[in-house]
Design a protein around this motif. Structure first.
Motif, PDB file in Angstrom:
ATOM      1  N   PRO A  90      -8.290 -20.307  23.319  1.00 47.60           N
ATOM      2  CA  PRO A  90      -8.657 -18.896  23.158  1.00 47.60           C
ATOM      3  C   PRO A  90      -7.688 -17.928  23.825  1.00 47.60           C
ATOM      4  CG  PRO A  90     -10.026 -19.919  24.826  1.00 47.60           C
ATOM      5  CD  PRO A  90      -9.207 -21.026  24.236  1.00 47.60           C
ATOM      6  N   ASP A  91      -6.780 -18.423  24.662  1.00 44.67           N
ATOM      7  CA  ASP A  91      -5.874 -17.523  25.377  1.00 44.67           C
ATOM      8  C   ASP A  91      -4.480 -17.478  24.757  1.00 44.67           C
ATOM      9  OD1 ASP A  91      -5.282 -20.132  26.030  1.00 44.67           O
ATOM     10  OD2 ASP A  91      -5.228 -19.835  28.208  1.00 44.67           O
ATOM     11  N   THR A  92      -4.308 -18.055  23.537  1.00 43.33           N
ATOM     12  CA  THR A  92      -3.004 -18.046  22.893  1.00 43.33           C
ATOM     13  C   THR A  92      -3.007 -17.167  21.652  1.00 43.33           C
ATOM     14  OG1 THR A  92      -3.514 -19.976  21.507  1.00 43.33           O
ATOM     15  CG2 THR A  92      -2.492 -20.395  23.660  1.00 43.33           C
ATOM     16  N   CYS A 106       5.098 -19.714  21.615  1.00 45.22           N
ATOM     17  CA  CYS A 106       3.671 -19.464  21.814  1.00 45.22           C
ATOM     18  C   CYS A 106       3.479 -18.370  22.854  1.00 45.22           C
ATOM     19  CB  CYS A 106       2.976 -20.750  22.275  1.00 45.22           C
ATOM     20  SG  CYS A 106       1.279 -20.533  22.843  1.00 45.22           S
ATOM     21  N   THR A 107       2.666 -17.373  22.507  1.00 45.81           N
ATOM     22  CA  THR A 107       2.293 -16.336  23.470  1.00 45.81           C
ATOM     23  C   THR A 107       0.962 -16.709  24.095  1.00 45.81           C
ATOM     24  OG1 THR A 107       3.397 -14.650  22.145  1.00 45.81           O
ATOM     25  CG2 THR A 107       1.832 -13.882  23.790  1.00 45.81           C
ATOM     26  N   ILE A 108       0.897 -16.626  25.418  1.00 44.83           N
ATOM     27  CA  ILE A 108      -0.325 -16.995  26.134  1.00 44.83           C
ATOM     28  C   ILE A 108      -0.590 -15.938  27.204  1.00 44.83           C
ATOM     29  CG2 ILE A 108       0.818 -18.456  27.875  1.00 44.83           C
ATOM     30  CD1 ILE A 108      -1.569 -20.427  27.496  1.00 44.83           C
ATOM     31  N   HIS A 109      -1.867 -15.711  27.506  1.00 40.60           N
ATOM     32  CA  HIS A 109      -2.258 -14.693  28.487  1.00 40.60           C
ATOM     33  C   HIS A 109      -2.959 -15.355  29.663  1.00 40.60           C
ATOM     34  CE1 HIS A 109      -2.239 -12.829  24.457  1.00 40.60           C
ATOM     35  NE2 HIS A 109      -1.685 -11.801  25.075  1.00 40.60           N
ATOM     36  N   ARG A 334     -10.381 -15.040  18.805  1.00 37.54           N
ATOM     37  CA  ARG A 334     -11.436 -14.910  19.809  1.00 37.54           C
ATOM     38  C   ARG A 334     -10.823 -14.962  21.196  1.00 37.54           C
ATOM     39  NH1 ARG A 334     -16.972 -15.480  19.755  1.00 37.54           N
ATOM     40  NH2 ARG A 334     -17.925 -16.121  21.711  1.00 37.54           N
ATOM     41  N   ARG A 335     -11.296 -14.143  22.074  1.00 35.38           N
ATOM     42  CA  ARG A 335     -10.848 -14.132  23.470  1.00 35.38           C
ATOM     43  C   ARG A 335     -11.945 -14.714  24.341  1.00 35.38           C
ATOM     44  NH1 ARG A 335      -5.437 -13.439  23.431  1.00 35.38           N
ATOM     45  NH2 ARG A 335      -4.835 -11.526  22.440  1.00 35.38           N
ATOM     46  N   PRO A 336     -11.574 -15.314  25.492  1.00 42.93           N
ATOM     47  CA  PRO A 336     -12.621 -15.799  26.390  1.00 42.93           C
ATOM     48  C   PRO A 336     -13.432 -14.649  26.955  1.00 42.93           C
ATOM     49  CG  PRO A 336     -10.470 -15.898  27.460  1.00 42.93           C
ATOM     50  CD  PRO A 336     -10.224 -15.536  26.019  1.00 42.93           C
ATOM     51  N   ALA A 337     -14.746 -14.816  26.989  1.00 42.48           N
ATOM     52  CA  ALA A 337     -15.596 -13.760  27.540  1.00 42.48           C
ATOM     53  C   ALA A 337     -15.591 -13.765  29.046  1.00 42.48           C
ATOM     54  CB  ALA A 337     -17.027 -13.942  27.029  1.00 42.48           C
TER      55      ALA A 337
END
Length: 337
Positions: A90-92, A106-109, A334-337
């Protein structure tokens, strides 16, 4: 008979309008394009069938998160499974295969030093068949956040463009501070639990109506409207549009790894961001201190861009071109809540 597989001029105008405001109502778009609301709705459904996606995405930088670009090198038969596994995280976002299928971008946050350590020092180094990887931290994004490539095609006139700008225009990024003010830290935007539920709902459908968003989050429609306006005005959340460039005749995509004189990063970044070929331009850490993704019609156009535009900038010391073979993930669902 119209070929439904090829977008026409009106489709490009609609894409331009939606990229300006992914939640713009059809009745607002129709008079600007001089057509009926029914025509806009019909063409929108047609674009959906051809691969159009509109989702709400948080802005990692505005939320105080760190954005990384990973460059992984692996065996050709391992690249696609590894890219697929990264895409399920979910963070990529924005995952692609390049350089003959042996390289993954790959972009990751990440949100903290602990997350940086877990992803960069533990998880990725243990991934089987990854020969090596580099992690480049985004320092400043000149274009591509939010994506605006479709608006560079010039499908709308300047007057139409202005008329379709969203009513809640995001606040612009602050200017680069003078050296004496480098200690000043930009205030990040804070989201509460209700905001994060709304972000999750928008990640599933960026055009969901207020009643649908209220039903999904348990908030009132007025609360949803108020929170949505605030998050969009602060730039915490963008409603982003994705449509396959190949459908529009742009079939050659490449990542450029540039070495630029340190004192010229701002100048070169702003120059490249104005080019119609660029989809993303950002200053990063690493040996290549500026990266850019470019979208061209074919290899000849890519060559001409490198020769006439990149080659015309004396501040660029070197460039490495990595053709993109396949895009595995473009928008984050989707992003992590």
């Amino acid at each position: 008979m119209t070929d439904t597989s090829t977008p026409d001029r009106f489709d490009q105008q609609l894409l331009h309008a939606l990229q300006l405001d992914g939640r713009a109502q059809f009745r607002r778009i129709a008079p600007v394009l001089d057509v009926s609301e029914h025509t806009v709705a019909r063409r929108y459904r047609r674009l959906r069938e051809m691969g159009l996606h509109i989702v709400g995405e948080p802005d990692a930088e505005r939320l105080g998160r760190t954005r990384w670009l990973l460059r992984l090198r692996c065996a050709p038969d391992a690249a696609l499974p590894i890219a697929g596994a990264l895409a399920r995280r979910p963070d990529t976002s924005y995952i692609s295969l390049a350089s003959g299928g042996t390289e993954i971008h790959c972009t990751i946050h990440t949100g903290s030093a602990e997350e940086d350590e877990e992803v960069l020092l533990r998880a990725l180094p243990r991934t089987p068949r990854v020969a090596s990887f580099d992690a480049h931290c985004f320092l400043r994004t000149f274009c591509g956040n939010p994506p605006r490539w479709y608006t560079k095609l010039g499908a709308l006139t300047a007057e139409q463009h202005s008329a379709l700008l969203p009513p809640c225009t995001p606040q612009p990024a602050p200017p680069v501070p003078p050296l004496a003010a480098l200690g000043t830290v930009q205030q990040s935007v804070e989201l509460d639990a209700a905001d994060r539920m709304l972000v999750d709902a928008l990640a599933r459908d960026g055009r969901a109506g207020l009643p649908e968003l209220a039903a999904e989050t348990g908030l009132s429609s007025s609360s949803v409207r108020r929170r949505l306006v605030r998050m969009r005005e602060t730039g915490a959340v963008g409603v982003n549009v994705d449509f396959p460039p190949a459908r529009l005749g742009y079939r050659k995509r490449a990542m450029l790894w540039l070495r630029v004189s340190p004192g010229a990063l701002q100048k070169v970044g702003e120059t490249l961001s104005a080019h119609p070929q660029t989809d993303l331009v950002a200053a990063t850490t690493g040996p290549s201190n500026l990266i850019a993704t470019v979208i061209c019609r074919n290899a000849t156009e890519l060559y001409l861009y490198l020769n006439h535009h990149i080659g015309a900038l004396p501040e660029i010391q070197s460039v490495e071109t990595a053709p993109v073979i396949r895009e595995v993930k473009r928008l984050t669902p989707r992003r992590p809540a």
